[in-house]
Design a protein around this motif. Sequence first.
Motif, PDB file in Angstrom:
ATOM      1  N   SER A   1     -54.860 -77.718  -8.191  1.00  0.00           N
ATOM      2  CA  SER A   1     -53.507 -77.649  -8.411  1.00  0.00           C
ATOM      3  C   SER A   1     -52.452 -77.528  -7.314  1.00  0.00           C
TER       4      SER A   1
ATOM      5  N   HIS B   1     -65.742 -80.116  -6.316  1.00  0.00           N
ATOM      6  CA  HIS B   1     -65.291 -79.593  -7.683  1.00  0.00           C
ATOM      7  C   HIS B   1     -63.895 -78.971  -7.671  1.00  0.00           C
ATOM      8  N   ASP B   2     -63.036 -79.335  -8.351  1.00  0.00           N
ATOM      9  CA  ASP B   2     -61.831 -78.672  -8.513  1.00  0.00           C
ATOM     10  C   ASP B   2     -61.931 -77.698  -9.421  1.00  0.00           C
ATOM     11  N   SER B   3     -61.505 -76.390  -8.731  1.00  0.00           N
ATOM     12  CA  SER B   3     -61.613 -75.152  -9.560  1.00  0.00           C
ATOM     13  C   SER B   3     -60.302 -74.905 -10.420  1.00  0.00           C
ATOM     14  N   ALA B   4     -59.231 -75.882 -10.417  1.00  0.00           N
ATOM     15  CA  ALA B   4     -58.274 -75.476 -11.369  1.00  0.00           C
ATOM     16  C   ALA B   4     -58.534 -75.212 -12.782  1.00  0.00           C
ATOM     17  N   SER B   5     -59.519 -75.883 -13.413  1.00  0.00           N
ATOM     18  CA  SER B   5     -60.050 -75.548 -14.720  1.00  0.00           C
ATOM     19  C   SER B   5     -61.206 -74.627 -14.985  1.00  0.00           C
ATOM     20  N   LEU B   6     -61.684 -74.064 -13.872  1.00  0.00           N
ATOM     21  CA  LEU B   6     -62.875 -73.406 -13.842  1.00  0.00           C
ATOM     22  C   LEU B   6     -62.310 -71.742 -14.008  1.00  0.00           C
ATOM     23  N   THR B   7     -63.491 -71.004 -14.256  1.00  0.00           N
ATOM     24  CA  THR B   7     -63.012 -69.565 -14.420  1.00  0.00           C
ATOM     25  C   THR B   7     -63.870 -68.857 -13.035  1.00  0.00           C
TER      26      THR B   7
ATOM     27  N   GLN C   1     -67.244 -69.471 -13.004  1.00  0.00           N
ATOM     28  CA  GLN C   1     -67.747 -70.872 -12.687  1.00  0.00           C
ATOM     29  C   GLN C   1     -67.888 -71.257 -11.518  1.00  0.00           C
TER      30      GLN C   1
END
Length: 259
Positions: free
Chosen positions: A44, A61-67, A70
Amino acid sequence: MPERFDFDTSKVWFVGAGPGDKTLITLKGYRLLQQAQVVIYAGSLINTELLEYCPADAECHDSASLTLHQITDLMIGGVKAGKLVVRLQTGDLSLYGSIREQGEVLSEHGISFVSVPGVSSFLGAASQLGVEYTVPEVSQSLIITRIEGRTPMPPKESLESFAAHQTSMAIFLSVQDITGVVKQLTSGGYPPETPVAVVYKATWEDCQIVRATLADIAERVKASGICKTALILVGPFLGDEYHYSKLYDAGFSHEYRQA
Ligand code: SAH
């Protein structure tokens, strides 16, 4: 072939990506990306052009949508597979970086991390404006803060109480409530004519700067449409008053020079 460096793959490498401009990463951060096999980046905010430095077969890996878990599972999996794991976060890690909670989960799995600093956005914003937060006899301190969002503020750190100092301020994570920021700064003691600059995406190509005073900044920011990825800089350091520093004053002696 680029030179290979011996980075410890038993650890996770947290790297400050800098404020945006992809050449504003440290040389160490760049070398880590060049050899990275797993990269978890904060999509982001970071400039994804930085991923061009990675090998073509790196897993990104894009962490924007991860917890949180994850994210840490990806790190743990990478380290256990003997891969070089890089966690890429915006600016510098020491400001609003949430590295401690990631480190805690890693340590539960016996994995430690190393931090590689980055150029924080408040430094990128100052360079974008060509200003100094410290101006002799005007301001010699900088307050870095934010307003309350979902993360509550410690009670002794209200914007209003900081405003009493009338020194330089760099306010993160707050432009979405510019009206609230102005209200608190004004009731805390900054005069309405205090200069303000809102810097959106400092050091990016689509950077936008809105300069005004506390009296009209809210209106200007709303008109500009800026509602995220911006810093609010406040204080007389943005104004016209300044004094020459003693360091280069010909009449002033110091360790390296006689008057
Ligand atoms: N660790 C980061 C800050 C992360 S918090 C750093 O050192 O800069 C995210 C906030 O940082 C954003 O909401 C915004 O206030 C600020 N920010 C990050 N990058 C920015 C940029 N290029 N220009 C202006 N503000 C930025």
